[in-house]
Scaffold this active site. Structure first.
Site, mmCIF file in Angstrom:
data_model
loop_
_atom_site.group_PDB
_atom_site.id
_atom_site.type_symbol
_atom_site.label_atom_id
_atom_site.label_comp_id
_atom_site.label_asym_id
_atom_site.label_seq_id
_atom_site.Cartn_x
_atom_site.Cartn_y
_atom_site.Cartn_z
ATOM 1 N N HIS A 43 17.992 -38.845 -24.075
ATOM 2 C CA HIS A 43 19.183 -37.887 -25.344
ATOM 3 C C HIS A 43 17.937 -37.422 -25.756
ATOM 4 O O HIS A 43 18.538 -36.118 -26.395
ATOM 5 C CB HIS A 43 19.811 -39.533 -25.310
ATOM 6 C CG HIS A 43 20.570 -38.708 -25.707
ATOM 7 N ND1 HIS A 43 21.673 -38.180 -25.198
ATOM 8 C CD2 HIS A 43 21.107 -38.745 -27.833
ATOM 9 C CE1 HIS A 43 23.083 -37.567 -26.114
ATOM 10 N NE2 HIS A 43 22.625 -38.211 -26.898
ATOM 11 N N SER A 94 24.347 -33.122 -27.800
ATOM 12 C CA SER A 94 25.041 -34.523 -28.314
ATOM 13 C C SER A 94 26.380 -34.171 -28.406
ATOM 14 O O SER A 94 27.335 -33.362 -28.708
ATOM 15 C CB SER A 94 23.763 -35.286 -28.127
ATOM 16 O OG SER A 94 24.615 -36.871 -29.161
ATOM 17 N N ASP A 140 20.861 -41.271 -19.564
ATOM 18 C CA ASP A 140 19.820 -40.739 -20.778
ATOM 19 C C ASP A 140 19.734 -41.615 -21.405
ATOM 20 O O ASP A 140 18.448 -41.238 -22.678
ATOM 21 C CB ASP A 140 20.232 -39.456 -20.964
ATOM 22 C CG ASP A 140 21.248 -39.483 -22.138
ATOM 23 O OD1 ASP A 140 21.636 -40.592 -22.880
ATOM 24 O OD2 ASP A 140 21.380 -38.558 -22.736
#
Ligand SMILES: *[C@@H]1O[C@H](CO)[C@@H](O)[C@H](O)[C@H]1NC(C)=O
Ligand SMILES: *[C@@H]1O[C@H](CO)[C@@H](O)[C@H](O)[C@H]1NC(C)=O
Length: 430
Positions: free
Chosen positions: A401, A205, A368
């Protein structure tokens, strides 16, 4: 050279040979690997000084350690789930933009630090007392250990104060820049410890955004010497629409008991959060937010910040963040993006007469669950004409995610990619 010195030199060089022999015999194939977590993906500690002005009696007293001037875990602590403590948490996490310094800093009287830099320890879970409920990179680290990675030898962690971001050139960002410096040193040390082998960076991320900046802020010769490969998991290259909910209405990240408005103020001040607002390069003129009075695309974020009641954010957004968002330059080292897909992800937000204090109605699209597909795949189009950039994208369906760090289907792909990066070398060398 006189004899004693000669002898010493000989002993030293023998010791060094033995040392390298050990290092390489254990991990013949492995390039050292450095994990860079995402937003909220590592522990953060705080302590308060006499300048701390608590907003309530509860925050004056809690936790007990605090009164003794000791360090306590600020992120993550489950007390954040209970309303009076949520407020204490928010006031201690809050950042302040100092116009004179043109930089962000902590709340007055709050010191923070990141424990265990260099190790995977603070990335495994966010609260060591609640390992299962707050697990983060532990399953990924276990999978890497199964193929031979060892914490502190071939495997390293680069936790950071994820509230801070970076700024465009010409603007200071003391905390974020210090992190890039520490990460650079860690890369060089990890390489030196492993016979000079270049390192693989594996980010999640927001971590990927920092890594791309680190690469592009160092010379091409440095990158070629020290970076074997950059594997970026679930990177929001172009920001997310979800982030506009965070700024407008607060976001509890799925924690059911927390009132989003209690954390909204704190979330708005996080510099890294503003870096993750939708990037005009990626979202263009598409309408992302609709209200009875206006429509907003990624080109209208400054107006949006003003209209949601956060005009203080407009200046730094325009001067520091927007030009930083332009910087998605290809680094010239091999990059693999691994992403989740097939999870419904906020794409358009509809606010009604109740304004921004109410949660919006949402139209969903592919992504996601947090990051929109256009953002996850942004490098494919941005780098389409870069002749010298190797870019591979691995899409895993039905992976969100954060479950990308935990689900078996994802771990198999990630570790497979790391193993294949390692085995390239062997076949080249042999
Ligand atoms: C927002 O966009 C919609 C669709 O394009 C349009 O019908 C509407 O008039 C716009 N609203 C405002 C306030 O500009
Ligand atoms: C392309 O990349 C190679 C290896 O990464 C490098 O040696 C070369 O200078 C690069 N060429 C250009 C035109 O950037």
């Amino acid at each position: 050279m006189n004899p004693p010195a000669f002898k010493l030199a000989m002993v030293l060089s023998m010791a060094m040979m033995l040392h390298t022999y050990h290092a390489t015999s254990n991990n013949l194939q492995l390039h050292p690997l450095i994990l860079v977590p995402g937003n909220g993906g590592n522990q953060l500690e705080a302590r308060v000084t006499s300048k701390y002005k608590p907003c309530s009696l509860v925050c004056r007293l809690y936790p007990i350690l605090k009164q003794q001037g000791g360090w306590f875990r600020l992120w993550f602590d489950p007390s954040v789930l209970l309303a009076p403590f949520t407020q204490c948490f928010a006031e201690r996490m809050m950042l302040y933009y100092d116009e004179e310094l043109d930089d962000y800093r902590n709340a007055p009287g709050v010191d923070t630090r990141v424990p265990h830099f260099g190790s995977t320890q603070s990335l495994l879970c966010l609260d060591p007392h609640l390992k299962d409920a707050t697990t983060y990179m532990a399953p990924l680290v276990e999978s890497l250990e199964k193929v031979g990675y060892v914490n502190g030898e071939t495997l390293f962690g680069a936790p950071y104060d994820f509230r801070y971001g970076l700024a465009a050139e010409g603007h200071p960002s003391s905390v974020g820049s210090k992190f890039l410096k520490d990460l650079k040193d860690l890369i060089e040390k990890a390489s030196a410890r492993n016979g000079g082998k270049p390192v693989i960076i594996l980010s999640h991320s927001l971590g990927g955004m920092f890594v791309l900046q680190l690469l592009n802020r160092n010379s091409i010769s440095w990158r070629q010497k020290f970076i074997k490969h950059f594997v970026a998991l679930a990177t929001p290259w172009g920001g997310t629409v979800t982030q506009m909910i965070t700024f407008a209405s607060g976001n509890t990240l799925g924690v059911p008991l927390v009132d989003p408005l209690l954390v909204r103020g704190e979330q708005r001040t996080s510099e890294s959060n503003s870096w993750l607002l939708p990037n005009p390069k990626v979202f263009g003129g598409k309408q992302l937010v609709t209200t009875p009075n206006a429509n907003y695309s990624a080109n209208d974020i400054a107006q949006f910040l003003n209209d949601i009641g956060f005009p203080q954010g407009v200046g730094p957004y325009k001067s520091r963040i927007l030009p930083l968002m332009e910087q998605l330059t290809a680094p010239g080292v091999p990059v693999t993006c691994i992403i989740g897909s097939g999870i419904k992800t906020a794409e358009t937000l509809f606010y009604g007469r109740g304004g921004f204090d109410e949660q919006p109605d949402i139209d969903y699209g592919d992504g996601d669950g947090t990051v929109n597909m256009a953002s996850l795949l942004a490098l494919e189009s941005l780098w389409a004409h870069e002749r010298n950039q190797s870019l591979k994208v691995i899409k895993i369906s039905e992976v969100s995610h954060t479950s990308i760090l935990q689900k078996d289907a994802a771990l198999v792909e990630i570790v497979g990619e790391i193993s294949s990066i390692n085995s390239h070398v062997i076949s080249q060398v042999v």
